[in-house]
Write an enzyme that holds these catalytic residues in place. Structure first.
Site: not given
Lengths: 430, 430
Positions: A20, A132, A135, A139, A189, A192, A203, A207
């Site tokens: 990222v 941003e 989550v 979007i 991938g 995990e 997860d 969120k």
């Protein structure tokens, strides 16, 4: 590997990292040639590691957190190292020294919201805290909830916020088995080696707690969020879903219950697979896609869909945050604060799958269990029977409380002909 | 009736009007009790008219534009009077006196973008100009395009931005006839007595020109936008749509063509009914709903759906603008400026419906016309024939330029067996 980054807004900035971080560096240097944001330093754990992006000579790679956090010429940190340990220190230190923070770290925000809000409140110079990318990847749901519902009352927020499980459920709908498809997701991938955080809904839980904070101004401790993953869903559930013109999606929900009128009761936040009508915008979200549906007094249903993860979708949201800060347009991180009663006893219509050995008087017994639990049955469906000793049939209910449905299920389990765990999930309204 | 409103941000503000203005007043006074925005004056054409909302004693109704525009204690105008005459003067005067402007007036923006931008640029004190409600009612597409794609390259923006025609097309899909459904839309108050602006695509044209400005930074004169409405669509087109797993939607499109590589060519902006795959998020937009799909380098496809019109959806967007301005978070109105070559010769695959009297050698002749026009045929479909003298069949093409398809159509019209106007529309990619 961890890495995090920091940049100065006007005249120059730093950023960097791995997948990222590299994406953010590329977008900010190659795509935006803004004098407002440029990248001065990238902090990484291993300076020797080969990067998949080219770092310009104007940018320094460092492996020292202090080298970045103590650099007063830098006024913004982009935290893309992940985790809730060192990342937490980095974010809190940066804020306390008045630096803006941009992060994609949903777990950090969900687990330490109180401390982060305190640090923002106490920081000199009112630095921005922007997230941003935390989550639903690309979007812009954070920005939208922060600034587009200020005159509205939100009745529910529902999110497909985990691409891995959505990918798996789509494959299962096409006939694949849970084990098979988990392996495929791991091979690709998406999932995990330890898929717990995805498949057990942790997860999504992080969120939806963030979305609930934005929509209702309430901090919901993640440990108090009833969370069910997708591991008990079978092909039988997809068969029934099909006959109900539905599909199955893992949904994080934050919704007001109805106590004395419509949507005036306690706030319920939960994660569960749901029966979703295929005609609903959430039913059409394919592959690793994400979507958030917001229902409100003014707008009715609005939905936002797009990719949930990946280098450039995530980097895009981070860069948008950086540029909003650089332009001075980033609003408060958590604009709403409210005290709403919380309840874990959410209301919905439900799908209940019961495995039985077939016989006489079953419907009557099931009906009696429903009645004694205060649950009103809407439909009873039964697919063609192959083996009378192992019949899966399903019951759908009218709107009921989770506690009533749990009681119903406990009553069902006492019946002699009920064979296995009884499975239930909420049904999303059209 | 016209009305417009004006308010002061911090410590107090005014607003008001008719359907939308009343909604804004209600939301700002009843739902938001913010010290940052309150309503001091409402300017209306007829002071005697009964309002469907209660005006508090702290707010003055006036019928004098000057009473509002010259009041230095008011620092924001909400223009909800509509039209492009007086409304234009109001907006330009307000900006030139340094007042913020919030408007829902897409026609005004689309027709006078240059003058508005000039007024914003020359205004003292850099007032904000906000117009979230001008396109797709409650969907926050303006804010999203202004601030969420700063590091991205948008390849296309496509919008279902007119609820009336979407309502009509949905009814036609269910079997209703164009004339019938237009009357129904008029009876329901969706369509005007003169429905031209809706059914001929002029409303969508104004909106897509605004979206194109935001996505690409280019001002596209509305008179240069090729615009086709829905009046030539028949039940036969819906039959073919069904056999192609498509539906028909009126779409405003702004897209880069591909010249030397992907999406590196001129910008094309156009309005046309399109064949839309039912699996596409745009294919699922029902009733008077709106949707915008944005495709970009970083994000792939993201889509935003919600109600397109109505008192509270529209008022909600206006109030969100007001509160962003009040909080100091409203960014520049038109953040991108670019010079891109424009072309009216858009590219797409196409659906072409041809009415013929049946006979021998038709496919060969049609094929010859396609070849001479440089159009590659993808499919030929023909429904069951009832009357050999009046057969509608359809041809779909590979990606072609509009000019090639027009040439193909002109060639077709020369054929002796072709009976009526040849109808064509673009096909949206999956």
């Amino acid at each position: 590997m961890y890495c995090y980054s920091k940049f100065t807004l006007a005249p120059s900035a730093t950023i960097g990292g791995g997948t990222v971080g590299g994406g953010v560096y590329e977008l900010l240097t190659r795509r935006i040639s803004s004098p407002l944001a440029c990248i001065k330093k990238i902090c990484v754990r291993d300076l020797q590691k080969t990067r998949d992006f080219t770092v310009d000579p104007t940018c320094t790679l460092t492996d020292s957190l202090d080298d970045v956090l103590n650099d007063e010429t830098l006024n913004c940190i982009v935290e893309v190292m992940g985790g809730t340990g060192i990342a937490k220190d980095v974010v809190l230190r940066a804020l306390s020294s008045g630096k803006h923070v941009v992060t994609a770290n949903k777990a950090l925000i969900a687990e330490h919201l109180g401390e982060i809000q305190k640090a923002i409140g106490e920081a000199e110079g009112s630095p921005s805290f922007a997230y941003e990318a935390a989550v639903c990847g690309a979007i812009p749901i954070i920005n939208t909830l922060q600034s587009c519902y200020s005159g509205d009352n939100i009745t529910s927020v529902m999110g497909i916020c985990n691409g891995t499980t959505n990918f798996m459920l789509c494959k299962m709908e096409d006939g694949a088995d849970y084990g098979e498809v988990l392996k495929e997701a791991q091979d690709l991938g998406f999932a995990e080696a330890d898929p717990t955080a995805d498949v057990e809904g942790h997860d999504v839980r992080a969120k939806i707690s963030i979305l609930a904070k934005l929509a209702y101004g309430v901090t919901v401790p993640i440990t108090s969020i009833p969370t069910t993953g997708i591991s008990s869903i079978t092909s039988v559930d997809f068969e029934y879903a099909k006959s109900m013109n539905c599909t199955i999606k893992l949904i994080g929900t934050a919704a007001r219950t109805s106590e004395h009128g419509e949507h005036d009761g306690p706030l319920t936040v939960y994660v569960a697979p749901k029966m979703v009508p295929t005609s609903h915008v959430m039913g059409g979200v394919g592959g690793a896609g994400n979507a958030v549906a917001v229902t409100s007094a003014n707008m009715g249903l609005a939905a936002y869909t797009g990719p949930g993860a990946g280098r450039y979708p995530t980097a895009n949201s981070i860069v948008a945050d950086v540029m909003r800060i650089a332009n001075g347009n980033q609003g408060p991180a958590f604009p709403k604060t409210a005290s709403l009663k919380l309840s874990t006893d959410y209301e919905s219509s439900f799908y209940i799958r019961i495995s039985i050995s077939d016989g006489l008087g079953i419907i009557k017994s099931v009906g009696a269990c429903a009645e004694s639990s205060g649950v009103s049955i809407s439909q009873i469906l039964q697919n063609a029977i192959n083996d009378r000793e192992a019949v899966d049939f399903c019951v759908t209910t009218e709107i009921a409380l989770l506690s009533q449905v749990k009681m119903f299920v406990e009553e069902l389990k006492k019946l002699s002909f009920v064979k296995k765990e009884v499975m239930f999930m909420p049904i999303m309204e059209e």
